[in-house]
Structure formats: C-alpha cells, structure tokens
Design an enzyme around this catalytic site. Structure first.
Site, short mmCIF file in Angstrom:
data_model
loop_
_atom_site.label_atom_id
_atom_site.label_comp_id
_atom_site.label_asym_id
_atom_site.label_seq_id
_atom_site.Cartn_x
_atom_site.Cartn_y
_atom_site.Cartn_z
N GLY A 14 0.79 -1.23 0.00
CA GLY A 14 0.00 0.00 0.00
C GLY A 14 0.83 1.28 0.00
O GLY A 14 1.81 1.42 -0.74
N ILE A 15 0.40 2.22 0.83
CA ILE A 15 1.04 3.54 0.87
C ILE A 15 2.51 3.40 1.24
O ILE A 15 3.37 4.07 0.66
CB ILE A 15 0.29 4.45 1.88
CG1 ILE A 15 -1.11 4.77 1.35
CG2 ILE A 15 1.08 5.73 2.15
CD1 ILE A 15 -2.01 5.51 2.35
N ALA A 84 2.84 2.31 9.43
CA ALA A 84 2.06 1.09 9.72
C ALA A 84 0.74 1.46 10.40
O ALA A 84 0.71 2.30 11.29
CB ALA A 84 2.86 0.14 10.61
N GLY A 85 -0.32 0.82 9.95
CA GLY A 85 -1.62 1.11 10.57
C GLY A 85 -2.62 0.02 10.25
O GLY A 85 -2.46 -0.73 9.28
N GLN A 145 -15.40 4.41 13.44
CA GLN A 145 -13.94 4.58 13.58
C GLN A 145 -13.55 5.41 14.80
O GLN A 145 -12.62 6.23 14.72
CB GLN A 145 -13.35 5.20 12.31
CG GLN A 145 -13.39 4.27 11.10
CD GLN A 145 -12.40 4.68 10.02
OE1 GLN A 145 -12.17 5.86 9.80
NE2 GLN A 145 -11.82 3.69 9.34
N TYR A 148 -9.98 4.40 15.52
CA TYR A 148 -9.05 4.84 14.47
C TYR A 148 -8.93 6.37 14.46
O TYR A 148 -7.82 6.92 14.37
CB TYR A 148 -9.56 4.32 13.13
CG TYR A 148 -8.67 4.57 11.94
CD1 TYR A 148 -7.55 3.76 11.71
CD2 TYR A 148 -8.97 5.57 11.02
CE1 TYR A 148 -6.75 3.97 10.58
CE2 TYR A 148 -8.18 5.78 9.89
CZ TYR A 148 -7.07 4.98 9.68
OH TYR A 148 -6.29 5.17 8.57
N TYR A 180 -8.89 9.19 1.14
CA TYR A 180 -9.06 7.77 0.76
C TYR A 180 -8.12 7.43 -0.41
O TYR A 180 -8.21 8.01 -1.48
CB TYR A 180 -10.52 7.51 0.40
CG TYR A 180 -11.38 7.50 1.64
CD1 TYR A 180 -11.60 6.31 2.33
CD2 TYR A 180 -11.91 8.67 2.15
CE1 TYR A 180 -12.35 6.29 3.50
CE2 TYR A 180 -12.66 8.67 3.31
CZ TYR A 180 -12.88 7.48 3.99
OH TYR A 180 -13.62 7.46 5.14
N ILE A 181 -7.23 6.47 -0.13
CA ILE A 181 -6.20 6.09 -1.10
C ILE A 181 -6.46 4.65 -1.55
O ILE A 181 -6.86 3.80 -0.73
CB ILE A 181 -4.79 6.20 -0.46
CG1 ILE A 181 -4.56 7.58 0.19
CG2 ILE A 181 -3.71 5.89 -1.50
CD1 ILE A 181 -4.52 8.77 -0.73
P1 NDP Z 1 -2.22 -1.54 4.09
O1 NDP Z 1 -3.21 -2.33 4.89
O2 NDP Z 1 -2.29 -1.61 2.59
O3 NDP Z 1 -0.72 -1.89 4.56
C1 NDP Z 1 -0.42 -1.83 5.91
C2 NDP Z 1 1.05 -2.08 6.14
O4 NDP Z 1 1.28 -1.95 7.56
C3 NDP Z 1 1.48 -3.49 5.77
O5 NDP Z 1 2.84 -3.47 5.35
C4 NDP Z 1 1.36 -4.22 7.11
O6 NDP Z 1 2.19 -5.39 7.22
C5 NDP Z 1 1.85 -3.15 8.07
N1 NDP Z 1 1.43 -3.38 9.45
C6 NDP Z 1 0.17 -3.53 9.93
N2 NDP Z 1 0.20 -3.78 11.26
C7 NDP Z 1 1.52 -3.79 11.62
C8 NDP Z 1 2.21 -4.03 12.84
N3 NDP Z 1 1.56 -4.28 13.99
N4 NDP Z 1 3.57 -3.99 12.83
C9 NDP Z 1 4.25 -3.73 11.69
N5 NDP Z 1 3.65 -3.49 10.50
C10 NDP Z 1 2.30 -3.53 10.46
O7 NDP Z 1 -2.42 -0.03 4.59
P2 NDP Z 1 -2.43 1.35 3.75
O8 NDP Z 1 -1.29 1.39 2.85
O9 NDP Z 1 -3.78 1.56 3.22
O10 NDP Z 1 -2.25 2.41 4.94
C11 NDP Z 1 -0.97 2.86 5.34
C12 NDP Z 1 -1.14 3.95 6.40
O11 NDP Z 1 -1.91 5.02 5.86
C13 NDP Z 1 -1.89 3.46 7.64
O12 NDP Z 1 -1.39 4.09 8.79
C14 NDP Z 1 -3.30 3.94 7.38
O13 NDP Z 1 -4.02 4.10 8.58
C15 NDP Z 1 -3.04 5.26 6.70
N6 NDP Z 1 -4.13 5.75 5.88
C16 NDP Z 1 -4.59 5.01 4.83
C17 NDP Z 1 -5.61 5.51 4.04
C18 NDP Z 1 -6.11 4.76 2.87
O14 NDP Z 1 -7.06 5.24 2.26
N7 NDP Z 1 -5.56 3.63 2.50
C19 NDP Z 1 -6.24 6.80 4.32
C20 NDP Z 1 -5.65 7.50 5.45
C21 NDP Z 1 -4.65 6.97 6.19
P3 NDP Z 1 1.62 -6.84 6.72
O15 NDP Z 1 1.70 -6.78 5.23
O16 NDP Z 1 2.56 -7.81 7.34
O17 NDP Z 1 0.21 -6.94 7.21
#
Ligand code: NDP
Length: 241
Positions: A14-15, A84-85, A145, A148, A180-181
């Site tokens: 993702g991001i 990470a989230g 949320q 969140y 939203y991404i």
């Molecule tokens: P994804 O679910 O696509 O990817 C999440 C990444 O975080 C993965 O690499 C995952 O690892 C890792 N991760 C999750 N939990 C943990 C943990 N406990 N320890 C280490 N790594 C962890 O998320 P997005 O790319 O969509 O989101 C990235 C960030 O952007 C997040 O913080 C999200 O809240 C924020 N965000 C996203 C939006 C969106 O529209 N997508 C909008 C606004 C904010 P693994 O692959 O092993 O699960």
C-alpha cells in the site's frame, strides 16, 4: 544531510510500499518493516531490492530488536516514516476493549515506540526527519472509527509536540493526513459504501499511493528546512476542517 537511510514502517504494501519506492528512486537506502504477511513482503523485496524486516510496531521490545537490526545492516537512520496502521471498524456501542487497544497500539503507540528508539540519536547528530501518517478521519471523525479517529488524531498531537522539542536540534517532525487512497485497506470497504465515499471527494476519485509518497519525499528532503509540526492534507479536497 548526514546520511540517506530511511526506515518505513508498514513499508511492504500500500502507501508504505509507494513511499519506499519514491525514497529509493530519490537515492535513499531504504528498509521496510512489516507485520506478518511474509509472502507480500518477499514479493516486494524481490521486486525492489529493498530489505524487509518483520516486527510488531505496537510492541516496544520488538521495535527495539528491529531497529537494532536495521542500524546494524544499513547504518544510522536519518529518515523515519511511521506508516504502519490497521483498522478495526465497528460502531462504538459494539466496540470491545481489544478493538480499541489493537488500533491505538498499532497506529499511535507505534509512533511512540519508533520515535523513542530513533529520535534521540537524530537529536544528538543534529539532523533527522520524521513523518507520521495520520488520516483525514482524524480531522473529520467517521462512523465506526472511534478507535481509528482517536489514534490518528493522537498522531497529530504527538507530531506537533515532538516537532517543538526537535526544532532547535535539526529534527523536523511532520504528519500527513491522507484521504481515501487506493490500497488494500480501502479495498475491503463494501462497494456501495466506497461509491458514497468517492461521491464526497471533490476531485471525484480515490488518491494513489504516489500522491502520498510525493508529499513524504518533500518533507524529508533538504528542500524542506522550515516545515515542522504541520500536517499536510493529501485528500482530494476533503478539507472540511
Ligand atoms: P495496508 O493495509 O495496505 O498496509 C499496511 C502495512 O502496515 C502493511 O505493510 C502491514 O504489514 C503493516 N502493518 C500492519 N500492522 C503492523 C504491525 N503491527 N507492525 C508492523 N507493521 C504492520 O495499509 P495502507 O497502505 O492503506 O495504509 C498505510 C497507512 O496510511 C496506515 O497508517 C493507514 O491508517 C493510513 N491511511 C490510509 C488511508 C487509505 O485510504 N488507504 C487513508 C488514510 C490513512 P503486513 O503486510 O505484514 O500486514
């Protein structure tokens, strides 16, 4: 800049993956952390050549071991992106303590863990860049949320306060609040709900990971000498705050 070594949490999908790719293209040596999806991490590493490190960002000791490994492999970290989230969406009247703790731990406590392990050395070296990934839903609030939105709003406060402390020591700390991404996190939203969300985005479409990555790249680069403690909204115009 003293060194160009960047660590991105949640950097394998993702991001985070988009941020890693942009940093690498800009000449940074990059390390990507992830949680448990080894298959996605290996595929990402094979594609990009970026080394991947599995640890749970919500757990302080795991972060300590992980950061030590990255420094041993690559050297002092000059750029930290806390990306990470997770979400555990549900209406608040149904939200058990586990759904609260998991989201606060992975999204917010993780920023404490990672900053507390990396910021002091940046401060001593007189240089560092930290970017924390918040969310538009920190600012707007969102149905289902409460956990969140609270975690992501906490990130904005952490960013402002740490920026205050780091400013005189050459450590710039900023946040990005994406709208939203187009990632896996948004892919799980039911299509009917997603269409309603898109209807509320003034530009009329979801953002791409590259939209967020470009903002990160500016914040961590030498072009940025004066932005700190701020939150950049990358949200297609959803600025109702
Ligand atoms: P994804 O679910 O696509 O990817 C999440 C990444 O975080 C993965 O690499 C995952 O690892 C890792 N991760 C999750 N939990 C943990 C943990 N406990 N320890 C280490 N790594 C962890 O998320 P997005 O790319 O969509 O989101 C990235 C960030 O952007 C997040 O913080 C999200 O809240 C924020 N965000 C996203 C939006 C969106 O529209 N997508 C909008 C606004 C904010 P693994 O692959 O092993 O699960």
């Amino acid at each position: 800049m003293t060194s160009k070594i960047a660590l991105v949490t949640g950097g394998t999908r993702g991001i985070g993956a988009g941020i890693c790719a942009a940093l690498q293209a800009a000449g940074y040596t990059v390390a990507a952390n992830y949680a448990t999806n080894h298959e996605a991490a290996q595929a990402f590493s094979k594609d990009t050549g970026i080394p991947v490190y599995s640890w749970d960002v919500a757990d302080y000791r795991s972060c300590q071991e992980g950061v030590e490994r990255v420094i041993k492999d690559l050297g002092d970290i000059s750029v930290l992106v806390n990306n990470a989230g997770i979400t555990r969406d549900m209406m608040f009247h149904k939200m058990p303590p586990e759904a609260w703790s998991a989201v606060i731990g992975t999204n917010l406590t993780s920023c404490y863990n990672m900053c507390s392990l990396i910021y002091p050395a940046m401060r001593e070296r007189g240089h560092g860049r930290i970017v924390n990934i918040s969310s538009v839903n920190a600012q707007l609030g969102q149905l289902g949320q409460v956990n969140y939105s609270a975690a992501k709003a906490g990130i904005i406060g952490l960013t402002r306060a740490l920026a205050f402390e780091g400013a005189a020591k050459g450590v710039l700390v900023n946040a990005i609040a994406p709208g939203y991404i187009n990632t896996d996190m948004v892919a799980v939203i039911p299509d009917a709900v997603k269409q309603k969300i898109i209807a509320q985005i003034p530009v009329g479409h979801l953002g791409e990971v590259s939209d967020v990555a470009r903002a990160v790249l500016f914040l961590v680069s030498d072009d940025n000498q004066f932005l700190t403690g701020t939150t950049i909204n990358v949200n297609g115009g959803q600025n109702r705050v």
